[in-house]
Write an enzyme that holds these catalytic residues in place. Structure first.
Site, PDB file in Angstrom:
ATOM      1  N   GLU A 268       0.820  -1.217   0.000  1.00  9.88           N
ATOM      2  CA  GLU A 268       0.000   0.000   0.000  1.00  9.88           C
ATOM      3  C   GLU A 268       0.855   1.268   0.000  1.00  9.88           C
ATOM      4  O   GLU A 268       0.604   2.215   0.741  1.00  9.88           O
ATOM      5  CB  GLU A 268      -0.970  -0.019   1.193  1.00  9.88           C
ATOM      6  CG  GLU A 268      -1.920  -1.212   1.146  1.00  9.88           C
ATOM      7  CD  GLU A 268      -2.977  -1.230   2.236  1.00  9.88           C
ATOM      8  OE1 GLU A 268      -2.721  -0.671   3.323  1.00  9.88           O
ATOM      9  OE2 GLU A 268      -4.056  -1.807   1.999  1.00  9.88           O
ATOM     10  N   ASP A 347      -8.589  -8.847   4.217  1.00 15.08           N
ATOM     11  CA  ASP A 347      -8.318  -7.731   5.124  1.00 15.08           C
ATOM     12  C   ASP A 347      -9.346  -7.652   6.254  1.00 15.08           C
ATOM     13  O   ASP A 347     -10.151  -6.725   6.274  1.00 15.08           O
ATOM     14  CB  ASP A 347      -8.317  -6.419   4.308  1.00 15.08           C
ATOM     15  CG  ASP A 347      -7.668  -5.279   5.070  1.00 15.08           C
ATOM     16  OD1 ASP A 347      -7.038  -5.545   6.098  1.00 15.08           O
ATOM     17  OD2 ASP A 347      -7.804  -4.123   4.619  1.00 15.08           O
ATOM     18  N   GLU A 375     -12.326  -2.082  12.337  1.00 12.92           N
ATOM     19  CA  GLU A 375     -12.409  -1.382  11.055  1.00 12.92           C
ATOM     20  C   GLU A 375     -13.602  -1.832  10.211  1.00 12.92           C
ATOM     21  O   GLU A 375     -14.381  -1.004   9.730  1.00 12.92           O
ATOM     22  CB  GLU A 375     -11.104  -1.596  10.274  1.00 12.92           C
ATOM     23  CG  GLU A 375     -11.130  -0.999   8.882  1.00 12.92           C
ATOM     24  CD  GLU A 375      -9.794  -1.143   8.152  1.00 12.92           C
ATOM     25  OE1 GLU A 375      -8.859  -1.725   8.715  1.00 12.92           O
ATOM     26  OE2 GLU A 375      -9.709  -0.651   7.008  1.00 12.92           O
TER      27      GLU A 375
HETATM   28  C1  GCV Z   1      -2.323   0.390   8.445  1.00 12.02           C
HETATM   29  C2  GCV Z   1      -6.013  -2.088   5.667  1.00 12.02           C
HETATM   30  C3  GCV Z   1      -6.383  -0.826   6.371  1.00 12.02           C
HETATM   31  C4  GCV Z   1      -5.224   0.145   6.431  1.00 12.02           C
HETATM   32  C5  GCV Z   1      -4.032  -0.575   7.076  1.00 12.02           C
HETATM   33  C6  GCV Z   1      -3.713  -1.810   6.264  1.00 12.02           C
HETATM   34  C7  GCV Z   1      -2.572  -2.611   6.862  1.00 12.02           C
HETATM   35  O1  GCV Z   1      -5.832  -1.857   4.299  1.00 12.02           O
HETATM   36  O2  GCV Z   1      -7.501  -0.248   5.750  1.00 12.02           O
HETATM   37  O3  GCV Z   1      -5.608   1.265   7.171  1.00 12.02           O
HETATM   38  O4  GCV Z   1      -2.912   0.264   7.177  1.00 12.02           O
HETATM   39  O5  GCV Z   1      -4.840  -2.627   6.205  1.00 12.02           O
HETATM   40  O6  GCV Z   1      -2.876  -3.584   7.541  1.00 12.02           O
HETATM   41  O7  GCV Z   1      -1.416  -2.295   6.659  1.00 12.02           O
END
Ligand code: GCV
Length: 658
Positions: A268, A347, A375
């Protein structure tokens, strides 16, 4: 919102009455023994016991006996008619044993057989996704739903760290022993925590240490480059190696018991070894080399996938990515590298299969990462007790019947959870979300523990002061709102394992097609005829083939795939009949109506506890139930309307769909 003083969570004073009314003797030396001594002193002061009884006269003896066989954190409890004795081979064992006695209350002082307890997993960690600076999009705590950071404020470590000490106490009391203080997305100023700002980390570590919690830091893989010291971050470059060695040496000079680094690389947008044509083993081993002589560990995250994929491209499957990247690297990681794998391949959805990566690297230390912060499970506005889901994950046997469980496979790596705590007075925003933090710690200590019993245990401690009026009514009310809450949440959100359908960006509330044409690889492929992702080997992305045989076969075929994961593995017509006997579309309608009804019922149960629960806590939860119900209805109506419109199939029961 109602405001309250900091909530004692599962350690209200009253929970220490058992210890505090006794004549207690504490024997042993060291920081953690001093912590136990101070705990005993406080409890006795409060409840009239004595904390300086001698060995012969005491009715509770806590002692460290060097040479004992309990291991570094285990303990033995001996209960005779005259005395209860807690022995441990090391101070950390005495601390965990002390909290065990608190947990079992008066039962600690009744005669019973000797018991020895040891943690199944040596590493039981929390990762805080806390930013030092308030991030323009993610705020201070990424995916945080409980206010600001406990550690950081106004761009630096908080001046008053007393709340961190109280937090460490809560964590130790449920078995947690490691914590990372900053977000895995390491932004500019957080990159400097490793170097000139490490004193701030050291100050936090000093507050966590008395409760046996080792501090870890998330680091930026490109730090040598970004901090301007070098013109590369290539893991095979000698200058880069020297840079990391020196950085680690400085860290350990200040914090000799520092735990190590957490790294999100090539994920990411975070930098990583791919930029230099190197593998993730090269990257992880670079940092491992710097930490090894100090006894530190690298937590290298396996969350590596293409977040810029084209939704038109049906051959790329995000679910495959971690396995494809990491399984070939088995055997190449240094001994002090732990590969940290999310429990599912996507996720942290409300329902996912267990990640095939967990069983695929027998020569690598693997840790499983859970997400306590909610989340995708209601963002601490909805009640969603996750222990039942985590238990299922930990009990899964990647090689099938007779093979080891996930809980056993991670013995060498550990369990990690993304923290759900902030500076909110209730710690977790939603007061009932404390149960997730508590049950996580307890499952990390014993992955075979019964999830519902852990929720009851949390309730029993937390509501100790409230259990005087009508304890059985309170207990059964709490069971009713907690035990089935994950199942309820699953019912009114994305169906049958398909995942997502959340609002893009913040991920709260429904948006069926919110991610359907995005770059993130999270699609459901609904059309007028059917829905789901074909991940079979025969006709799909082949993801099912990443499992060992029994599971590969189970998931490969529609007939043997469990209902709850059907749409994760297969694209089926709306009229497909599930093992339950219902069609897919009727299942969608039914579960969405039921889910909302269950929230309505839970709200009523909670309302009826008003006379038994302290007003601040009761009001906060009651307010949040209003929001949960509003949102659940929104989910129900959007999902049901979407599938009615796509499929044209009416609800068999003629209920209102828009
Ligand atoms: C910390 C998901 C979340 C992100 C997070 C990512 C990760 O994509 O939405 O906020 O980033 O996981 O675990 O690195």
């Amino acid at each position: 919102m109602t405001t309250v003083e900091t909530d004692p969570a599962w350690l209200p004073d009253e929970a220490l009455r058992g210890v505090g009314t006794r004549r207690v003797c504490v024997r042993g030396e060291g920081l953690l023994v001093d912590t136990v001594r101070a705990e005993v002193g406080r409890a006795c002061h409060k409840f009239g016991g004595s904390d300086d009884a001698d060995d012969a006269a005491c009715d509770l003896l806590l002692k460290v006996v060097a040479g004992g066989d309990e291991g570094p954190e285990g303990f033995t409890v001996t209960r005779t008619a005259r005395r209860t004795t807690l022995t441990a081979a090391a101070p950390a064992g005495l601390l965990h044993g002390f909290f065990h006695l608190v947990r079992i209350g008066e039962a600690a002082f009744t005669q019973g057989p000797d018991e020895t307890h040891r943690p199944a997993l040596a590493l039981r960690m929390l990762d805080h996704w806390d930013n030092v600076d308030v991030h323009p999009v993610m705020g201070q705590v990424e995916r945080g739903y409980a206010g600001g950071s406990l550690f950081w404020r106004d761009g630096r470590a908080r001046g008053d760290l007393s709340r961190i000490r109280a937090y460490a106490r809560l964590l130790a009391s449920c078995g947690i022993n490691a914590l990372a203080v900053n977000n895995v997305n390491v932004h500019a100023s957080e990159t400097r925590l490793l170097t000139e700002r490490f004193t701030e980390v050291a100050a936090i570590a000093a507050e966590l240490r008395p409760y046996g919690i080792r501090t870890h830091l998330s680091v930026n893989f490109a730090a040598p480059l970004l901090l301007g010291d070098l013109d590369t971050a290539d893991p095979l470059d000698e200058g880069v190696r020297a840079w990391w060695r020196e950085a680690a040496d400085r860290v350990y000079a200040l914090v000799p018991d520092f735990g190590g680094f957490v790294v999100k690389a090539d994920s990411e947008g975070q930098p990583g070894p791919f930029a230099y044509g190197r593998s993730h083993a090269d990257g992880a081993n670079l940092l491992a080399g710097a930490l090894a002589r100090h006894g530190g560990t690298v937590h290298w995250r396996a969350f590596v996938y293409d977040h810029r994929q084209d939704w038109r491209d049906r051959s790329t499957d995000r679910a495959r990515a971690a396995y494809d990247h990491f399984a070939p690297l088995d055997g190449q990681f240094a001994d002090n590298v732990i590969l940290q794998v999310k429990h599912g391949p996507m996720d942290f959805q409300v329902r996912e299969p267990v990640s095939p990566v967990i069983g695929a690297l027998p020569r690598t230390r693997v840790a499983v990462e859970l997400q306590a912060t909610q989340e995708y499970t209601g963002q601490q506005r909805h009640v969603c007790a996750l222990a039942p889901m985590w238990s299922e994950v930990l009990a899964f046997r990647p090689e099938g019947e007779g093979g080891p469980t996930v809980g056993q496979l991670v013995a060498g790596g550990g369990l990690v959870a993304v923290a759900n705590v902030g500076d909110d007075p209730f710690w977790t925003g939603h007061p009932l979300a404390q149960a997730n933090l508590y049950s996580y710690g307890r499952l990390a200590w014993d992955p075979t523990a019964d999830a519902d019993q852990l929720l009851d245990e949390w309730a029993e401690l937390t509501f100790t002061p409230d259990l005087t009026g009508d304890p059985e009514r309170l207990r059964s009310g709490l069971r009713a709102v907690l035990h089935g809450s994950w199942a309820t949440y699953e019912k009114y959100t994305a169906p049958l394992g398909v995942g997502f359908m959340v609002q893009p960006g913040h991920h709260y509330g429904p948006s069926v097609d919110g991610y359907e044409y995005s770059t993130w690889g999270t699609y459901h492929f609904a059309d007028r005829d059917g829905i789901g992702v074909d991940r079979s080997r025969a006709t799909g992305t082949g993801y099912a083939g990443q499992y060992a045989k029994p599971w590969a076969d189970t998931y490969e075929r529609v007939e043997s795939c469990p209902d709850e994961l059907l749409l994760f593995f297969h694209h089926v017509p709306y009229g497909h009949v599930l093992h339950s006997g219902k069609t897919v579309v009727q299942h969608i309608y039914d579960t969405h109506f039921e889910g909302v009804e269950e929230v309505e019922a839970a709200r009523e149960v909670w309302a009826a506890l008003a006379d038994l629960v302290s007003p601040a806590r009761h009001t906060r939860v009651a307010e949040l139930y209003e929001e949960q119900l509003r949102c659940a209805r929104e989910w129900r109506d959007q999902i049901n309307s979407y599938f009615l419109r796509k499929s044209g199939v009416p609800d068999a029961h003629g209920r209102r769909i828009y």
